[in-house]
Write a protein that holds these residues in place. Sequence first.
Motif: not given
Length: 258
Positions: A183-187, A195-198, A212-214
């Motif tokens: 997981p990264t801090d990118t959103a 809102v997508a997390s990466y 990848a994202w979710s």
Amino acid sequence: MWTERGGRVRLEPTQRRIRVVLSGTTVGDTRRAQLLYLPPPHNAYAFPREDLRWDLIHESGGTDSEPGLGKIKLWSVEAGGKTAENAAWTVPQPPADLDALAGLAMFRWNLMDAWYEEDDEVFVHPRDPGHRVDVLNSSRHVKVLVDGDLVAETRRPRLLFETSLPVRYYIPKLDVRMDLLEPTDTATRCPYKGVASYWSVRAGGTVHKDLAWSYRAPIPECPKLDNLICFYNELVDLEVDGELLERPRTPWSVDQKH
């Protein structure tokens, strides 16, 4: 959508109540908004001047230009001890076919704190009523390979069909090598999905950042995306029913990134 809609600047009325907020103060609140279609990247909501807090809006002395509209006048917004410089704009001399703009004012979306359509907060830009997002259950056999390593494989993907974008393949976490994902801090935010997390992917001896994202909590209109994983078609090798798909060219392609 710009090409599909004829590629011209125009106004279309909307029946949605639109509000724009700065520092907790509502600067504009209208039931008479119009959607101003502009060249990419984003459209704008146009507010009747009577529905704005002009005691909070002041001339900044700045000007700019907008394709299809010509010279625009810039205004600053002050509320709650915060100033948004050049956040509002008007068109002093609109084209003849857009003379209604003379009585309207627009805002630069990202310079304001919050936007609402009715009581739902909206992110990034106004929702285009002609933009579709459909999520369908599928039994296609999908494989995701990164540098030759199999990162995900499923026969129960959900396919997202979105206007003007490649098909996106959303995969259950149980069918993803989550041990390869970090997981990264990118959103990022999408007005149509939430809102997508990466995640970055470790494969082939390399860490591929934000591949990848979710959507952990998608907006109510897209519940089928909840907690599924999606990979950039542009950056991975994607097999669907045994066929290796061609990587699409989009703003997310490697040679398009800045």
